[in-house]
Write a protein that holds these residues in place. Structure first.
Motif, mmCIF file in Angstrom:
data_model
loop_
_atom_site.group_PDB
_atom_site.id
_atom_site.type_symbol
_atom_site.label_atom_id
_atom_site.label_comp_id
_atom_site.label_asym_id
_atom_site.label_seq_id
_atom_site.Cartn_x
_atom_site.Cartn_y
_atom_site.Cartn_z
ATOM 1 N N ARG A 120 0.862 -1.180 0.000
ATOM 2 C CA ARG A 120 0.000 0.000 0.000
ATOM 3 C C ARG A 120 0.896 1.226 0.000
ATOM 4 O O ARG A 120 2.082 1.144 0.326
ATOM 5 C CB ARG A 120 -0.919 0.033 1.216
ATOM 6 C CG ARG A 120 -0.183 0.277 2.516
ATOM 7 C CD ARG A 120 -1.153 0.487 3.657
ATOM 8 N NE ARG A 120 -0.452 0.696 4.896
ATOM 9 C CZ ARG A 120 -0.036 1.881 5.339
ATOM 10 N NH1 ARG A 120 -0.244 2.970 4.627
ATOM 11 N NH2 ARG A 120 0.603 1.983 6.475
ATOM 12 N N GLU A 121 0.337 2.359 -0.344
ATOM 13 C CA GLU A 121 1.094 3.601 -0.292
ATOM 14 C C GLU A 121 1.302 3.985 1.168
ATOM 15 O O GLU A 121 0.399 3.845 1.992
ATOM 16 C CB GLU A 121 0.351 4.706 -1.027
ATOM 17 C CG GLU A 121 1.132 5.988 -1.096
ATOM 18 C CD GLU A 121 0.446 7.053 -1.924
ATOM 19 O OE1 GLU A 121 0.978 8.159 -1.967
ATOM 20 O OE2 GLU A 121 -0.609 6.787 -2.503
ATOM 21 N N ILE A 122 2.479 4.467 1.474
ATOM 22 C CA ILE A 122 2.773 4.879 2.846
ATOM 23 C C ILE A 122 2.048 6.179 3.142
ATOM 24 O O ILE A 122 2.044 7.100 2.340
ATOM 25 C CB ILE A 122 4.293 5.071 3.046
ATOM 26 C CG1 ILE A 122 5.010 3.737 2.901
ATOM 27 C CG2 ILE A 122 4.581 5.695 4.400
ATOM 28 C CD1 ILE A 122 6.512 3.857 2.976
ATOM 29 N N ARG B 236 10.876 3.051 -2.921
ATOM 30 C CA ARG B 236 10.632 4.474 -3.077
ATOM 31 C C ARG B 236 10.636 4.786 -4.564
ATOM 32 O O ARG B 236 11.559 4.406 -5.281
ATOM 33 C CB ARG B 236 11.703 5.296 -2.376
ATOM 34 C CG ARG B 236 11.514 6.793 -2.577
ATOM 35 C CD ARG B 236 12.474 7.598 -1.772
ATOM 36 N NE ARG B 236 12.030 7.495 -0.381
ATOM 37 C CZ ARG B 236 12.714 7.976 0.638
ATOM 38 N NH1 ARG B 236 13.865 8.556 0.447
ATOM 39 N NH2 ARG B 236 12.259 7.861 1.864
ATOM 40 N N ARG B 237 9.604 5.478 -5.010
ATOM 41 C CA ARG B 237 9.509 5.858 -6.414
ATOM 42 C C ARG B 237 10.566 6.921 -6.718
ATOM 43 O O ARG B 237 10.744 7.867 -5.962
ATOM 44 C CB ARG B 237 8.127 6.423 -6.719
ATOM 45 C CG ARG B 237 7.963 6.773 -8.183
ATOM 46 C CD ARG B 237 6.623 7.364 -8.450
ATOM 47 N NE ARG B 237 5.603 6.379 -8.096
ATOM 48 C CZ ARG B 237 4.307 6.599 -8.133
ATOM 49 N NH1 ARG B 237 3.851 7.771 -8.480
ATOM 50 N NH2 ARG B 237 3.459 5.661 -7.800
ATOM 51 N N VAL B 238 11.273 6.739 -7.814
ATOM 52 C CA VAL B 238 12.268 7.703 -8.269
ATOM 53 C C VAL B 238 11.846 8.158 -9.648
ATOM 54 O O VAL B 238 11.632 7.338 -10.541
ATOM 55 C CB VAL B 238 13.679 7.068 -8.315
ATOM 56 C CG1 VAL B 238 14.685 8.064 -8.849
ATOM 57 C CG2 VAL B 238 14.078 6.555 -6.944
ATOM 58 N N TYR C 47 -7.016 1.990 10.901
ATOM 59 C CA TYR C 47 -5.947 2.780 10.272
ATOM 60 C C TYR C 47 -5.480 2.187 8.947
ATOM 61 O O TYR C 47 -5.248 2.893 7.993
ATOM 62 C CB TYR C 47 -4.772 2.916 11.237
ATOM 63 C CG TYR C 47 -3.669 3.813 10.725
ATOM 64 C CD1 TYR C 47 -3.825 5.190 10.718
ATOM 65 C CD2 TYR C 47 -2.482 3.275 10.242
ATOM 66 C CE1 TYR C 47 -2.824 6.021 10.264
ATOM 67 C CE2 TYR C 47 -1.478 4.098 9.782
ATOM 68 C CZ TYR C 47 -1.651 5.466 9.793
ATOM 69 O OH TYR C 47 -0.657 6.282 9.335
ATOM 70 N N PHE C 48 -5.331 0.874 8.879
ATOM 71 C CA PHE C 48 -4.864 0.230 7.650
ATOM 72 C C PHE C 48 -6.005 -0.256 6.767
ATOM 73 O O PHE C 48 -5.854 -0.381 5.562
ATOM 74 C CB PHE C 48 -3.957 -0.960 7.978
ATOM 75 C CG PHE C 48 -2.682 -0.566 8.649
ATOM 76 C CD1 PHE C 48 -1.719 0.148 7.970
ATOM 77 C CD2 PHE C 48 -2.452 -0.895 9.965
ATOM 78 C CE1 PHE C 48 -0.536 0.523 8.586
ATOM 79 C CE2 PHE C 48 -1.271 -0.531 10.590
ATOM 80 C CZ PHE C 48 -0.315 0.182 9.899
#
Length: 70
Positions: free
Chosen positions: A5-7, A58-60, A18-19
Motif C-alpha cells: 500500500r502507499e505509505i 521508493r519511487r524515483v 488505520y490500515f
C-alpha cells in the motif's frame, strides 16, 4: 506474493481501522491486483510458520534516475 500500500503518515494514536481503509495491492511475478487489508490478514492466517519480511520501495522519477546514472 507481496501485499503493498502507499505509505501514509503515522499518527500518535492509530485508530483500529488505520490500515483497513487504504487501497491495498497484491503483487506477484506478472500481475498487480487491487486487494484489501482483510485479504492480507486472511492470507497470513494460512501461513503460521512462515517467516515474514517487509520490502520498502521508493519511487524515483525518470530525471533523477538519469542524473544518478551520470
Amino acid at each position: 506474493y507481496v501485499y503493498a500500500r502507499e505509505i501514509k503518515p503515522l499518527v500518535s494514536s492509530m485508530p483500529d481501522d488505520y490500515f483497513s481503509d487504504d487501497e491495498w495491492f497484491l503483487l506477484n511475478d506478472d500481475q498487480v491486483t487491487v486487494s484489501s487489508y482483510q485479504a492480507l490478514i486472511d492470507n497470513c492466517a494460512n501461513y503460521t510458520s512462515a517467516t515474514p519480511y517487509v520490502l520498502f520501495y521508493r519511487r524515483v522519477d525518470a530525471e533523477r534516475l538519469e542524473a544518478m546514472k551520470e
